[in-house]
Design a protein around this motif. Structure first.
Motif, PDB file in Angstrom:
ATOM      1  N   ALA A 181     -14.339  -2.076   8.191  1.00  0.00           N
ATOM      2  CA  ALA A 181     -13.014  -1.662   8.651  1.00  0.00           C
ATOM      3  C   ALA A 181     -12.093  -1.307   7.500  1.00  0.00           C
ATOM      4  N   SER A 182     -12.331  -1.873   6.303  1.00  0.00           N
ATOM      5  CA  SER A 182     -11.407  -1.652   5.197  1.00  0.00           C
ATOM      6  C   SER A 182     -11.430  -0.227   4.673  1.00  0.00           C
ATOM      7  N   SER A 183     -12.353   0.576   5.148  1.00  0.00           N
ATOM      8  CA  SER A 183     -12.393   1.960   4.703  1.00  0.00           C
ATOM      9  C   SER A 183     -11.490   2.858   5.528  1.00  0.00           C
ATOM     10  N   CYS A 184     -10.822   2.294   6.540  1.00  0.00           N
ATOM     11  CA  CYS A 184      -9.996   3.092   7.435  1.00  0.00           C
ATOM     12  C   CYS A 184      -8.588   3.255   6.865  1.00  0.00           C
ATOM     13  N   GLY A 185      -7.857   4.231   7.395  1.00  0.00           N
ATOM     14  CA  GLY A 185      -6.446   4.402   7.072  1.00  0.00           C
ATOM     15  C   GLY A 185      -6.214   4.632   5.600  1.00  0.00           C
ATOM     16  N   PHE A 186      -5.010   4.186   5.120  1.00  0.00           N
ATOM     17  CA  PHE A 186      -4.712   4.423   3.722  1.00  0.00           C
ATOM     18  C   PHE A 186      -5.489   3.502   2.796  1.00  0.00           C
ATOM     19  N   GLY A 187      -6.261   2.580   3.388  1.00  0.00           N
ATOM     20  CA  GLY A 187      -7.069   1.695   2.559  1.00  0.00           C
ATOM     21  C   GLY A 187      -8.089   2.432   1.739  1.00  0.00           C
ATOM     22  N   SER A 188      -8.497   3.634   2.144  1.00  0.00           N
ATOM     23  CA  SER A 188      -9.491   4.388   1.403  1.00  0.00           C
ATOM     24  C   SER A 188      -8.885   5.126   0.224  1.00  0.00           C
ATOM     25  N   LYS A 189      -7.535   5.114   0.119  1.00  0.00           N
ATOM     26  CA  LYS A 189      -6.872   5.825  -0.969  1.00  0.00           C
ATOM     27  C   LYS A 189      -6.407   4.804  -2.018  1.00  0.00           C
ATOM     28  N   SER A 190      -7.360   4.073  -2.567  1.00  0.00           N
ATOM     29  CA  SER A 190      -6.994   2.988  -3.467  1.00  0.00           C
ATOM     30  C   SER A 190      -6.255   3.480  -4.697  1.00  0.00           C
ATOM     31  N   SER A 191      -6.467   4.740  -5.106  1.00  0.00           N
ATOM     32  CA  SER A 191      -5.773   5.261  -6.278  1.00  0.00           C
ATOM     33  C   SER A 191      -4.266   5.284  -6.071  1.00  0.00           C
ATOM     34  N   ASP A 192      -3.818   5.444  -4.815  1.00  0.00           N
ATOM     35  CA  ASP A 192      -2.393   5.462  -4.524  1.00  0.00           C
ATOM     36  C   ASP A 192      -1.734   4.129  -4.856  1.00  0.00           C
ATOM     37  N   ASP A 193      -2.513   3.044  -4.845  1.00  0.00           N
ATOM     38  CA  ASP A 193      -1.919   1.746  -5.089  1.00  0.00           C
ATOM     39  C   ASP A 193      -1.464   1.607  -6.537  1.00  0.00           C
ATOM     40  N   ASN A 194      -1.993   2.412  -7.415  1.00  0.00           N
ATOM     41  CA  ASN A 194      -1.584   2.370  -8.806  1.00  0.00           C
ATOM     42  C   ASN A 194      -0.390   3.269  -9.095  1.00  0.00           C
ATOM     43  N   ASP A 195       0.028   4.035  -8.096  1.00  0.00           N
ATOM     44  CA  ASP A 195       1.133   4.966  -8.262  1.00  0.00           C
ATOM     45  C   ASP A 195       2.416   4.300  -7.782  1.00  0.00           C
ATOM     46  N   PRO A 196       3.354   4.018  -8.676  1.00  0.00           N
ATOM     47  CA  PRO A 196       4.591   3.344  -8.248  1.00  0.00           C
ATOM     48  C   PRO A 196       5.456   4.190  -7.337  1.00  0.00           C
ATOM     49  N   ASN A 197       5.138   5.477  -7.214  1.00  0.00           N
ATOM     50  CA  ASN A 197       5.921   6.368  -6.362  1.00  0.00           C
ATOM     51  C   ASN A 197       5.244   6.687  -5.038  1.00  0.00           C
ATOM     52  N   THR A 198       4.202   5.917  -4.675  1.00  0.00           N
ATOM     53  CA  THR A 198       3.556   6.051  -3.373  1.00  0.00           C
ATOM     54  C   THR A 198       3.712   4.744  -2.609  1.00  0.00           C
ATOM     55  N   VAL A 199       4.375   4.808  -1.475  1.00  0.00           N
ATOM     56  CA  VAL A 199       4.626   3.631  -0.646  1.00  0.00           C
ATOM     57  C   VAL A 199       3.752   3.707   0.603  1.00  0.00           C
ATOM     58  N   LYS A 200       2.937   2.677   0.800  1.00  0.00           N
ATOM     59  CA  LYS A 200       2.050   2.631   1.964  1.00  0.00           C
ATOM     60  C   LYS A 200       2.729   1.821   3.075  1.00  0.00           C
ATOM     61  N   LEU A 201       2.949   2.476   4.197  1.00  0.00           N
ATOM     62  CA  LEU A 201       3.695   1.908   5.319  1.00  0.00           C
ATOM     63  C   LEU A 201       2.761   1.716   6.502  1.00  0.00           C
ATOM     64  N   LEU A 202       2.603   0.481   6.956  1.00  0.00           N
ATOM     65  CA  LEU A 202       1.748   0.157   8.104  1.00  0.00           C
ATOM     66  C   LEU A 202       2.619  -0.357   9.241  1.00  0.00           C
ATOM     67  N   VAL A 203       2.551   0.319  10.399  1.00  0.00           N
ATOM     68  CA  VAL A 203       3.420  -0.018  11.527  1.00  0.00           C
ATOM     69  C   VAL A 203       2.621  -0.018  12.823  1.00  0.00           C
ATOM     70  N   PRO A 204       3.111  -0.727  13.840  1.00  0.00           N
ATOM     71  CA  PRO A 204       2.507  -0.666  15.170  1.00  0.00           C
ATOM     72  C   PRO A 204       3.110   0.472  15.986  1.00  0.00           C
ATOM     73  N   SER A 205       2.424   0.848  17.028  1.00  0.00           N
ATOM     74  CA  SER A 205       2.935   1.875  17.935  1.00  0.00           C
ATOM     75  C   SER A 205       3.719   1.205  19.059  1.00  0.00           C
ATOM     76  N   TYR A 206       4.992   1.535  19.156  1.00  0.00           N
ATOM     77  CA  TYR A 206       5.826   1.025  20.236  1.00  0.00           C
ATOM     78  C   TYR A 206       5.830   1.965  21.432  1.00  0.00           C
ATOM     79  N   SER A 207       5.608   3.246  21.186  1.00  0.00           N
ATOM     80  CA  SER A 207       5.648   4.232  22.263  1.00  0.00           C
ATOM     81  C   SER A 207       4.733   5.394  21.913  1.00  0.00           C
ATOM     82  N   ASP A 208       4.232   6.042  22.939  1.00  0.00           N
ATOM     83  CA  ASP A 208       3.301   7.148  22.763  1.00  0.00           C
ATOM     84  C   ASP A 208       4.002   8.477  23.061  1.00  0.00           C
TER      85      ASP A 208
END
Length: 417
Positions: A22-49
Motif C-alpha cells: 500500500a505504501s506505493s500509492c498516492g504521494f508516497g511514491s514521490k519520495s524525492s519530494d520529501d527532500n524538497d522544502p518547497n513541496t507540501v504533501k497534503l492528505l485529506v479525507p473526502s467529505y463530499s463527492d
C-alpha cells in the motif's frame, strides 16, 4: 465532523506485506519530494463527492495558493473516510511517505509521540487568534495547541414531515420514549419505510453511540481519564439496543453505515435520523422536494444535549525543513474568504470568528450554530481516545445482533488500557 471524524488511529502498525504494497500509492511514491522544502504533501479525507465536492474545493484552494506562492508546490491526496486511517498508518512507516499536513479528527497520539509541530510553529498569531477559544482548547494538550480545528459539526434530529403527518404525529419527539413511539407509528405505515435510522456499522458507530450515551448523561472522559464503562453510558447503549430490538429501525442496524441511513432518509424511506450539517446540502442536491424539518436530539429525559465533532489539520515535523512552506499554506487557507468558502461548500459550522461573521446568513450556521452551547465533544486530546473509537466501531454493532451492552462496554474499555 464523514464524515467526521469516524475514525481512529492507534499508532504505527507492524509492517506487513500488505502495508508495504500500500505504501506505493498516492504521494508516497514521490519520495524525492520529501527532500524538497518547497513541496507540501497534503492528505485529506473526502467529505463530499461530485464536481463541486471535496476534491474540487481543495484543487481550487491549492491553485489560488500557487498563484500567490509560485515557489511552493502542494501535492494533494484524497482518501475515503473508510480507508484514510489505514493509509495514514501505512504512510507513517517512513518519513518519506508521511504527509506534511493531515486532515483527520484524532491528533493526540501523534502529539504524544512528538511527531507534530505545535500550532504556533506553523501559523501566524493572527490565524491562531481568529480560532474560537473552545475549539482551540479542544486541540490543546497540557497548555500546547497541537492541531488546528478545521470545522465543527453537531447533530440534530431530521424528520420527514410528510411521514409524520401520515402517521398522525404532530410534534417531534423530545424523549427516547416518544422517539420509540413515533418510530413505531411510522414503521406501521409499511411500504418499506423504517421509523428510525440507527447506523451502528463501522463507518461511524461512535457518532451514533455518543448521541445516546450523552443523552443519558454520560461522557467519554472526566476531563483527564477516559470514562467508558459507566452507568450513564450503559443506559445509552441499552436504549440503542432497545430501539433496535423493537423492530422500528432499518434492517440490520448493526451493519449499516451512516451514509446509507442518510441516503435512505433523503429517499423518503426513513422517518427520523440524527443528521449533521452536510445533510442539508445533500437533500438540496438529491431530493429538493423532500418535506422535512429539524428538532433537538431526543434524550432520556428531554434535556437538550448533542454530539459535537471538530476535525483537525495537523502538521508533521519530520526533519523540520518544511516549516515555512507549511505556515504559508495554512495561513492562506484560514484567510476569511478562502476558509469561509470551503466551510460553506462542505456545509459545516465554521470555527473562526471571521468566518462566523461572513456566514451569518448561511442556513447551516443558522440551524446548527445554535446547538453548540449544548454540544459535548469527543475527548480527542486524550491519546487513548483513538483506540477507544476504533473499538466502538468494531464492537457496538453487535448489540443489534444479541450482544449484551455491558459486555460490549467492557470490551471497549480494554482498548483504553
Amino acid at each position: 465532523m464523514k464524515r467526521r471524524l469516524h475514525r481512529t488511529l492507534t499508532g504505527v502498525a507492524v509492517l506487513t506485506a500488505a502495508v508495504l504494497a500500500a505504501s506505493s500509492c498516492g504521494f508516497g511514491s514521490k519520495s524525492s519530494d520529501d527532500n524538497d522544502p518547497n513541496t507540501v504533501k497534503l492528505l485529506v479525507p473526502s467529505y463530499s463527492d461530485g464536481a463541486h465536492g471535496t476534491k474540487a474545493l481543495w484543487d481550487n484552494i491549492i491553485s489560488g495558493f500557487h498563484d500567490k506562492n509560485p515557489g511552493i508546490k502542494v501535492d494533494l491526496q484524497i482518501e475515503s473516510w473508510n480507508s484514510i486511517n489505514d493509509v495514514v498508518r501505512t504512510k507513517l512507516q517512513s518519513q518519506s511517505t508521511t504527509p506534511d499536513i493531515l486532515n483527520i479528527d484524532a491528533y493526540s497520539t501523534f502529539a504524544k509521540d512528538k511527531l507534530l509541530y505545535s500550532a504556533k510553529e506553523v501559523t501566524s498569531d493572527a490565524t491562531l487568534a481568529d480560532i474560537q477559544p473552545a475549539f482551540a482548547q479542544n486541540a490543546t494538550i497540557d497548555g500546547t495547541q497541537w492541531a488546528l480545528p478545521l470545522f465543527a459539526s453537531t447533530r440534530t434530529l431530521f424528520y420527514n414531515s410528510e411521514l409524520f403527518e401520515k402517521a398522525g404525529i404532530t410534534t417531534p419527539p423530545k424523549t427516547w420514549a416518544e422517539l420509540t413511539d413515533d418510530a413505531k407509528k411510522i414503521q406501521a405505515l409499511g411500504g418499506g419505510v423504517s421509523g428510525y435510522g440507527l447506523p451502528l456499522g463501522s463507518e461511524e458507530a461512535q457518532g451514533e453511540t455518543s448521541i445516546w450515551t450523552f443523552g443519558a448523561g454520560g461522557n467519554w472522559s472526566d476531563g483527564g481519564n477516559l470514562t467508558i464503562d459507566t452507568p450513564q453510558n450503559l443506559a445509552g447503549v441499552k436504549a440503542m439496543k432497545a430501539i433496535a430490538d423493537a423492530g422500528v429501525t432499518q434492517p440490520n442496524p448493526g451493519a449499516t453505515d451512516r451514509k446509507d441511513v442518510i441516503n435512505a432518509f433523503i429517499q423518503g424511506k426513513i422517518g427520523m435520523i440524527e443528521g449533521l450539517p452536510p445533510v442539508l446540502g445533500m437533500i438540496s442536491d438529491k431530493n429538493p422536494a423532500l418535506k422535512y424539518a429539524t428538532a433537538p436530539s431526543p434524550t432520556e429525559t428531554g434535556a437538550p444535549v448533542t454530539l459535537g465533532v471538530a476535525d483537525h489539520l495537523m502538521a508533521f515535523k519530520k526533519d523540520g525543513k518544511k516549516q515555512d512552506s507549511i505556515r504559508k499554506f495554512l495561513d492562506y487557507f484560514y484567510t476569511a474568504d478562502v476558509y469561509s468558502n470551503f466551510v460553506k461548500s462542505e456545509h459545516f459550522i465554521p470555527i473562526t470568528k471571521s468566518a462566523v461573521t461572513a456566514l451569518a446568513d448561511d442556513p447551516v450556521t443558522k440551524i446548527f450554530a445554535a446547538t453548540l452551547p449544548v454540544a459535548k465533544f469527543y475527548p480527542s486530546n486524550n491519546p487513548k481516545w483513538g483506540a477507544v473509537q476504533g473499538a466502538i466501531k468494531q464492537q457496538m454493532g453487535t448489540i443489534a445482533q444479541g450482544a449484551d451492552p455491558a459486555d460490549v462496554l467492557k470490551k471497549i474499555t480494554q482498548a483504553a488500557s
